[in-house]
Motif scaffolding. Structure first.
Motif, PDB file in Angstrom:
ATOM      1  N   SER A   1      -2.964   5.066   4.408  1.00  0.00           N
ATOM      2  CA  SER A   1      -2.909   3.913   3.282  1.00  0.00           C
ATOM      3  C   SER A   1      -1.893   2.354   3.674  1.00  0.00           C
ATOM      4  O   SER A   1      -2.777   1.126   3.644  1.00  0.00           O
TER       5      SER A   1
ATOM      6  N   ALA B   1       1.153  -1.344  -0.135  1.00  0.00           N
ATOM      7  CA  ALA B   1       0.135   0.047   0.012  1.00  0.00           C
ATOM      8  C   ALA B   1       1.173   1.381  -0.072  1.00  0.00           C
ATOM      9  O   ALA B   1       0.362   2.177  -1.178  1.00  0.00           O
TER      10      ALA B   1
ATOM     11  N   SER C   1      -5.949   0.886  -2.018  1.00  0.00           N
ATOM     12  CA  SER C   1      -5.420   1.255  -0.805  1.00  0.00           C
ATOM     13  C   SER C   1      -5.048   2.459  -0.594  1.00  0.00           C
ATOM     14  O   SER C   1      -5.716   3.468   0.322  1.00  0.00           O
TER      15      SER C   1
ATOM     16  N   VAL D   1      -5.171   0.348   5.607  1.00  0.00           N
ATOM     17  CA  VAL D   1      -5.735  -0.153   4.683  1.00  0.00           C
ATOM     18  C   VAL D   1      -5.164  -1.285   3.977  1.00  0.00           C
ATOM     19  O   VAL D   1      -5.948  -2.642   3.744  1.00  0.00           O
ATOM     20  N   GLY D   2      -4.457  -1.376   3.371  1.00  0.00           N
ATOM     21  CA  GLY D   2      -3.298  -2.452   2.565  1.00  0.00           C
ATOM     22  C   GLY D   2      -3.055  -3.611   3.768  1.00  0.00           C
ATOM     23  O   GLY D   2      -3.380  -4.582   3.617  1.00  0.00           O
TER      24      GLY D   2
END
Lengths: 285, 351
Positions: free
Chosen positions: B300, B93, B282, B303-304
Motif C-alpha cells: 500500500s 496510504a 492505495s 502504491v501511495g
C-alpha cells in the motif's frame, strides 16, 4: 504450577451477573463445566445462553462474581494465555475478503505465535491436523467466500481446532445448517470430545439434537440455571413446560435411546382478528 | 506435509533457531515490482519536465558535480519535492490501510472519516486566527487531526468500539468541521483566504530539504510501529469476538492502531496539506494486486508513494506554464476511482 484439574472442573463460574448497559441478563449464576464433557446449554430465545458463553470465555466481564479457569481467576491470565487453554466459536463470523481456507485456519495459531516466531513446525502440524480432523484438507487452497454454509462451518471449527485448546465453547454451531450438515458438525464435535479429550460447551437450539449428543445438559430460564445433569435425567415433560412453556411428550429416541421431545398436538386455531384476515382462511369442512 | 502442498505453493517459510517466518510468494513479487515502480516514479520526477535532463546529469548533480543550473533544478527543486511526495504518499496510504482494516470498510480512510478535515481545522485556526505559518501550521494540523480522532473514537466507543460506527461518526464529525473551516475562511481577509484555500487543496510545490528532514524520521518511526501492529490488524479482520477468543486485546490494539494511523495522516497533512484520495484507493489497489487479505502495509505504501509522486509530476508539467496543485489531480483521479468502486459494490449486491 497449580493443579489444573480442580475438582474435575477446569472451567466454572461463581455467582456471575452479566449484562449489557442497564440490562441484566444473568443474575448471580453459578455453573461448572465437567471436564471432558460435551455440555450443551439449552433454553428459550433470549434466556442468556450466548451471554453465559461469552462470560465464560471472558469476552464479557461480569459485573459481579467470577469465572475461574484452572483454579485461577480467568481475568488474572494474559489474554493470549487464556486463548491457549480455551477457544470460542462465536455465533456470527466475519471472513476477511479474499481469504483462503488454509490462511483462515492458520489464524487459529495466533495465541501461539510471536513477532519472530510466526510459523514454527508446530503451527504447520496443528493446521494440517485441524484440516484433516474437520475433513476439509481438499478445500485448503479454496477461497472461503466460495464455500457452502456447511463447509464454511467446518472451516471455522478447524480454525478453533488449530488453536489447540482443550476447552472449546461453541455458540450455536449448527444454526443455518440443514439437518444433514447439523448431524455432520455434531458428529465431529462428539468425536473430538470422545476421542481427543476435548471439553465442549455448546449452545444448541434443537432440544433433540442436544439430548442426542450432550453428556451434560444445562437448562436455562430467564438468566438462571433451572436444571443440569445427564439428558435422560434432566429432559422431562415438566422441565420442557417450565423452560419453553411447551406441552410435550418425552419418548425414547428409537435410534439412540436418548430423550426425544415431541410437541403435543394442538388443534389449529384461527389467530387473525380482523374480518379481512378471517375471510382469507379457507373454509373448513 | 503433502496435504498443504497447494497451500504451501503460495507461501514460503523461513526457519532458523527460534525464528520462523512465512510470506506469501505473490505478495513478495508484487511488493518487489511496486518497489521498481516507485523508483521509476522518483526517476521520472527527477528527469522529466520543462527542463528535461538525463540520468547521467542527475547522478552528477546529486554528487555535486554538475553545473550550478543542474544542481539547483535537480538537487534543490526536484529531488526534495519528489522525496516529500513519496513519503507523504506512503504515509497516507499506510494510514488508509490501517483504518480500512480496523473498520473492515473500504471507506474507512482518514480523509473520509474526518481526520483530514480536523487537521485542516487545526491548520486554519493557526493560519487565520493566530496568524502563524510554516511549521506552526503543521503543528496546528497535527493537533487538529489528533483531537478529531480522539473525539470520533470516544463517540464511537459507546458499548465497545465498532468499525462501522467509527466510519459514520467520522463522516458526521467531518461534516461539522467542514462547516467550521468554511466559517473560518469567510471571516478572514481575502489574502489569508486565498493562501488558506491553496493549503486546503493540498500542495507539494516548494517543498525543500527542510520538509524532508522533518518528515523522514517521523515516517520511519511510525512505519516501524505500524508494521509491528500488522499481525494485530490481520486478526482484527475477523469478528471482534473471534479475535478476542484468539487472544487479541481488542481495545488496546485498536487504540494503538488508531494512534499510529492518525500519526501517519497527521504527518502527511502537516507536510503537504489535506491531499485527498491517496489514502482511500492505495490499499485497495495493493490488495487487488497481492490478492491476500490483511492491511498489506508495504505494498500500500509503495502504491501511495508512486501515485502521489506521479500525480505531482503531472500537476507540475501537464499544464505548463501553470502548476496545478497535486490535490486537484488526486481529487479527480480518486473521485473517478470512488465512483467505480461504489458502482462495482452496488452491482455485486444486486447479483
Amino acid at each position: 504450577m497449580k493443579d489444573r484439574h480442580v475438582n474435575g472442573q477446569r472451567l466454572h463460574a461463581q455467582g456471575i451477573t452479566l449484562g449489557y448497559d442497564a440490562r441484566t441478563i444473568t443474575d448471580d449464576l453459578s455453573v461448572a463445566i465437567p471436564d471432558g464433557s460435551f455440555t450443551v446449554i439449552v433454553g428459550a430465545n433470549g434466556c442468556g445462553k450466548s451471554t453465559l458463553l461469552r462470560g465464560l470465555a471472558r469476552l464479557l466481564r461480569p459485573r459481579s462474581g467470577s469465572v475461574f479457569l484452572d483454579g485461577e481467576l480467568i481475568t488474572a491470565y494474559p489474554t493470549k494465555e487464556v486463548a491457549r487453554r480455551l477457544g470460542l466459536l462465536p455465533q456470527v463470523q466475519v471472513a476477511p475478503e479474499g481469504i483462503t481456507v488454509v490462511d483462515l485456519v492458520s489464524r487459529g495459531r495466533f495465541p501461539h505465535q510471536k513477532l519472530l516466531r510466526q510459523w514454527a513446525r508446530e503451527d504447520e502440524t496443528a493446521v494440517v491436523e485441524a484440516l484433516a480432523a474437520t475433513g476439509i484438507t481438499d478445500l485448503a487452497p479454496r477461497f472461503v467466500d466460495e464455500l457452502s454454509g456447511g463447509q464454511r462451518q467446518r472451516v471455522w471449527l478447524a480454525m478453533a481446532l488449530a488453536q489447540q485448546t482443550e476447552i472449546l465453547l461453541l455458540d450455536e454451531p449448527t444454526t443455518y445448517l440443514d439437518i444433514a450438515h447439523q448431524v455432520d458438525v455434531l458428529d465431529l464435535c462428539a468425536g473430538l470430545q470422545a476421542h481427543r479429550g476435548y471439553t465442549l460447551v455448546a449452545v444448541l437450539h434443537d432440544l433433540n439434537m442436544a439430548c442426542r449428543y450432550a453428556t451434560h445438559i444445562v437448562a436455562m430460564k430467564d438468566g438462571a440455571v433451572v436444571a443440569e445433569g445427564h439428558p435422560s435425567d434432566v429432559i422431562t415433560e415438566s422441565l420442557v413446560r417450565e423452560v419453553f412453556g411447551l406441552e410435550c411428550r418425552v419418548i425414547d429416541d428409537p435410534e439412540s435411546g436418548t430423550p426425544l421431545v415431541v410437541p403435543k398436538h394442538r388443534p389449529v386455531r384461527v389467530t387473525g382478528s380482523t374480518d379481512e384476515e378471517k375471510n382469507h382462511v379457507p373454509a373448513q369442512a | 506435509m503433502s496435504v498443504l502442498a497447494q497451500g504451501a505453493g503460495r507461501t514460503a517459510v523461513f526457519r532458523g533457531g527460534a525464528v520462523s517466518l512465512r510470506v506469501e510468494r505473490r505478495s513478495v513479487v508484487v511488493t518487489a515490482l511496486l518497489g521498481v515502480v516507485t523508483v521509476g516514479s522518483l526517476l521520472a520526477a527527477l528527469l522529466l519536465g520543462y527542463y528535461t535532463v538525463s540520468i547521467d546529469q542527475v547522478v552528477r548533480a546529486v554528487f555535486s558535480e554538475g553545473t550550478p543550473a543542474e544542481e539547483y533544478i535537480i538537487s534543490d527543486l526536484r529531488l526534495p519535492r519528489a522525496l516529500t511526495a513519496l513519503m507523504v504518499g506512503a504515509a497516507l496510504a499506510m494510514s488508509g490501510a490501517i483504518f480500512q482494516t480496523l473498520t473492515r470498510n473500504p471507506l474507512g480512510s482518514p480523509d473520509v472519516i474526518g481526520f483530514d478535515t480536523g487537521a485542516a481545522t487545526g491548520a486554519l485556526v493557526v493560519m487565520l486566527m493566530l496568524g502563524g505559518s510554516g511549521v506552526l501550521t503543521s503543528v496546528g494540523a497535527g493537533a487538529g487531526g489528533a483531537i478529531t480522532a480522539a473525539v470520533v473514537y470516544l463517540l464511537a466507543m459507546h458499548r465497545g468500539s465498532n468499525g462501522f460506527r467509527l466510519v459514520l461518526m467520522g463522516i458526521g464529525v467531518g461534516a461539522l468541521l467542514l462547516s467550521v473551516n468554511h466559517f473560518l475562511i469567510t471571516r478572514s481577509t481575502l489574502y489569508d483566504a486565498q493562501s488558506a484555500a491553496v493549503w486546503l487543496i493540498g500542495n507539494l510545490a516548494g517543498r525543500g530539504w527542510g520538509h524532508v528532514q522533518l518528515l523522514a524520521p517521523a515516517l520511519l518511526v511510525l512505519s516501524v510501529l505500524a508494521l509491528r501492529m500488522s499481525r494485530d490488524l490481520r486478526m482484527g479482520e475477523l469478528s471482534d469476538d473471534s479475535a478476542a477468543a484468539l487472544g487479541l486485546s481488542i481495545e488496546r490494539s485498536r487504540v494503538l492502531c488508531v494512534a499510529i494511523g492518525v500519526g501517519l495522516a497527521g504527518v502527511a497533512v502537516a507536510a503537504a496539506g489535506p491531499i485527498a484520495f491517496i489514502a482511500l484507493p492505495s490499499p485497495q489497489i495493493a490488495r487487488r494486486l497481492t490478492k491476500v487479505p490483511g492491511p498489506n502495509l508495504v505494498p500500500s505504501a509503495l502504491v501511495g508513494a508512486s501515485l502521489l509522486c506521479l500525480a505531482d509530476l503531472a500537476g507540475r508539467e501537464l499544464f505548463v506554464p501553470r502548476q496545478v496543485p497535486v490535490g486537484v489531480l488526486t481529487g479527480v483521479v480518486g473521485g473517478l476511482y470512488l465512483v467505480w468502486l461504489l458502482t462495482r459494490e452496488w452491482r455485486k449486491d444486486r447479483r
